[in-house]
Write an enzyme that holds these catalytic residues in place. Structure first.
Site: not given
Length: 434
Positions: A98, A309
């Site tokens: 990420e 998220d």
């Protein structure tokens, strides 16, 4: 009787106009077609120079600041491919796909080639799974220690998505080099694997233990959408914040030719999913969702909640509107989510909510941070699609007045803060072929 030349020319002109209009409709009415990017920082009253300087100062702090309190990027020696650099989740002491892929996107956008190449070199050296027998072959281990030791060989598709897009932008902006720096070739290999890689079963390191695993492609075929993980599961599902239709339409143009139609359909599927999964009143989306958009209830406490998220989902649909302008419903979603967070107090809302809007900051098992900068950023990016521009300016000003994240929370909050400033300042752009 033969038609007159003037009539023939007129008909030809009308035909050309129709073709151009049809293409413009297919390409949408956003920045891809117009080449124009809004600068919401300037629209909110800040000078263009001040906006650029703030973005540059934020980059310098997060990538070259004090190693104990500010930076998340660290030089890590050299190998045969050149310098190495990693981006770390400071609070969890690991390196994640990420953050590495976000780092590559930030550096290609800001024309920081040395940092881009260093991050990519580290990712390919330590995170890339090159063993054809390994379940995650051709993908990247989502978490490593800062010395490169893998914590897990499982793959997280949001990382691969940003890797692929950043590599294509690098190819178009800087041109291709050799080996791992042939950005176009690396991107195309990854995009092909995301869609077509066959299932592989074998032993895989999962949280320090070798366990049997079967891993397939990252994209579900029907409906065509990104999976939460490529692991074979009885009931596969998605993560709405992984959906990046703004990228998919570019992959349909620049990626492997055999998948152009697939990515076009995936972009449309994602735009439809945003509407299905966002709450009808609050605009809040869950961390995990079924393919029909309904929340997934799992062992992860935030799975059916608006949590960390899910902060990114509004940014994703808003950037899609800014770049393509194909889905007017994205404007409704931005108005909805900005109205909700303004009702919670634009300078004090927390990080986790039920989809109906109940603040879960004090719920046992959920971490509550005071007004997280990352969410302040993504809520401001929603202004790219919002129709209520006065309210959007209030969110932009809230981000401007928020300090650059530092200390323990500087990784995730810092990444989202940085990219949000770039989106708002018109410095996160489509870099197309020359």
């Amino acid at each position: 009787m033969k038609p007159r030349l003037g009539v023939v020319l007129l008909l030809a002109f009308i035909s050309c106009v129709a073709i151009v209009a049809q293409k413009a409709h297919a390409d949408g009415a956003g920045a891809y077609t117009t080449g124009k990017y809004r600068n919401l920082l300037v629209e909110a009253g800040y000078s263009k120079r001040a906006a650029h300087e703030k973005i540059e100062a934020t980059f310098q702090q997060l990538f070259h600041g004090d190693p104990q309190t500010q930076t998340i990027a660290f030089a890590s020696g050299k190998n045969e491919n050149g310098p190495l650099m990693y981006v770390t989740d400071w609070a969890n002491h690991d390196v994640r796909t990420e953050g590495m892929s976000y780092g590559m996107m930030i550096t290609v956008q800001l024309n920081k080639k040395a940092e881009f190449d260093g991050i990519w070199n580290w990712a390919k050296t330590y995170m890339y799974v090159s063993d054809p027998k390994a379940p995650s072959y051709q993908f990247f281990a989502w978490s490593c220690k800062t010395d490169g030791t893998r914590n897990s060989e499982g793959a997280a598709p949001d990382g691969e998505s940003y890797f692929a897009m950043a590599l294509l932008f690098a190819a178009n902006r800087w041109g291709n080099g050799k080996g791992i720096y042939d950005y176009q070739a690396e991107a195309e290999k990854l995009l092909t694997a995301m869609v077509h890689r066959p299932e592989i079963t074998g032993q895989m390191n999962f949280r320090g233990k070798m366990v049997p695993h079967t891993v397939g492609p990252m994209m579900h075929d029907d409906p065509p959408m990104i999976l939460f993980v490529p692991d074979k599961m009885p009931h596969p599902f998605t993560d709405p914040s992984y959906h990046l239709p703004a990228f998919y339409d570019l992959w349909a143009l620049w990626g492997p030719k055999e998948d152009h139609d697939f990515w076009t359909k995936a972009a449309q599927t994602s735009r439809e999913l945003f509407v299905k999964t966002a709450d009808a009143k609050t605009g809040l989306a869950p961390a995990y969702a079924n393919f029909d958009g309904t929340p997934v209830k799992s062992g992860f406490v935030q799975s059916d909640k608006f949590g960390y998220d899910a902060w990114r989902t509004a940014s994703n649909w808003s950037v899609d509107w800014s770049w393509w302008g194909k889905a007017p419903t994205e404007r409704e979603l931005s108005d909805r989510i900005q109205a909700f967070f303004e009702s919670q107090g634009i300078d004090k809302y927390g990080p986790v909510y039920t989809l109906e809007g109940k603040d879960l900051g004090s719920t046992p098992g959920l971490t509550h941070e005071d007004h997280p900068a990352g969410l302040v950023g993504t809520n401001a990016v929603a202004g790219l699609a919002a129709t209520d521009q006065e309210r959007a300016k209030r969110f932009v000003k809230a981000l401007w007045e928020t300090p650059v994240p530092s200390g323990q929370s500087r990784y995730y909050d810092g990444m989202l803060y940085m990219m949000s400033l770039m989106h708002l300042g018109g410095e996160f752009r489509i870099w197309g072929p020359k």
